[in-house]
Design an enzyme around this catalytic site. Sequence first.
Site, short mmCIF file in Angstrom:
data_model
loop_
_atom_site.label_atom_id
_atom_site.label_comp_id
_atom_site.label_asym_id
_atom_site.label_seq_id
_atom_site.Cartn_x
_atom_site.Cartn_y
_atom_site.Cartn_z
CG ASP A 67 -0.28 -0.50 2.50
OD1 ASP A 67 0.97 -0.56 2.54
OD2 ASP A 67 -1.00 -0.84 3.45
CG ASP A 136 -8.50 -1.53 12.36
OD1 ASP A 136 -7.55 -2.21 11.90
OD2 ASP A 136 -8.94 -0.51 11.79
CG HIS A 138 -5.65 -2.42 9.16
ND1 HIS A 138 -5.83 -1.19 9.75
CD2 HIS A 138 -4.30 -2.58 9.07
CE1 HIS A 138 -4.66 -0.65 10.00
NE2 HIS A 138 -3.71 -1.47 9.61
CD GLU A 143 -8.43 0.98 8.31
OE1 GLU A 143 -8.25 -0.05 9.00
OE2 GLU A 143 -7.95 2.07 8.62
C1 F6R Z 1 1.68 -1.56 6.12
C2 F6R Z 1 0.35 -2.09 6.28
C3 F6R Z 1 -0.40 -2.06 7.55
C4 F6R Z 1 0.45 -2.35 8.78
C5 F6R Z 1 -0.40 -2.29 10.05
C6 F6R Z 1 0.45 -2.46 11.30
O1 F6R Z 1 2.14 -1.69 4.80
O2 F6R Z 1 -0.16 -2.51 5.31
O3 F6R Z 1 -1.45 -2.99 7.48
O4 F6R Z 1 1.01 -3.63 8.66
O5 F6R Z 1 -1.07 -1.08 10.12
O6 F6R Z 1 1.30 -1.36 11.44
P1 F6R Z 1 2.49 -1.39 12.51
O7 F6R Z 1 3.43 -2.43 12.07
O8 F6R Z 1 3.12 -0.02 12.40
O9 F6R Z 1 1.88 -1.66 13.82
#
Ligand code: F6R
Length: 257
Positions: A67, A136, A138, A143
Amino acid sequence: MEIVICKTKKEASRKAADMIAKLVKENPKCVLGLATGSTPVEMYDCLAKDVKAKKISFKNVKSWNLDEYYGLAPTHDQSYRYFMNENFFDKIDIKKSNTHVLNGLAKDWRKECAAYEAQIKKAGGIDLQVLGIGSDGHIAFNEPGSSLASRTRIVYLTPQTIKDNARFFKKASDVPVSALSMGVGTICEAKKVVLLAFGKNKADAVKGMVEGGMSQFCTASALQAHNDAWVFCDEEAASKLKLKKFYAWRSEIEMKG
Ligand code: F6R
């Protein structure tokens, strides 16, 4: 889904890195799906050490990231392209031209996302997808409420994710409210999935992913239907799992196989 519960983040990062290193050794031309965020950084460091020690090479590896924030230039220090260069690509021997991150400045996001999916397909699909998990539940920026069949597209961030990610920006209002993201359907097509989760802030999400029903309100739960998905977590992230002892025992057997 195999759940590997480790004492520390360090141990889990090394084990996940070993799984990737094994694939890169066996198939030097493999296609990786990569994630950003704080979770995989230590694992990327382990792989960078392996490259330095000449145990593996990413010279012929291709990668596609999950992403990118919509509206951020690749040179912005909070863009995911910038993050990947800083935390991984610049530390290994991968060819930059073989690394792909969605263009956050694409005027026509539909065209950008369709082209991204087509590139992945042309490369033969993703052999191994690295994932983190949001508090959450995701995966990528899918989301709660994202279809489990979704493809790469524009998505909108929930207030929870904006709050979680605000730590990287000067203020919460600087966090972009939208992103381009691979869909859950896109992710689930990867041949193998390696998801990392650390800390008690992820315990509810891990519980939902592993022991909740499969639901678009915890998009990581779609991995329950994947036949080669691995979760590497620390004890805090695993703390709410009912069957954690069973998973730990079973994954030890599976890891050997
Ligand atoms: C990042 C992504 C997100 C993160 C998630 C956890 O490319 O796609 O899904 O993996 O938000 O983020 P952290 O690792 O910062 O807790």
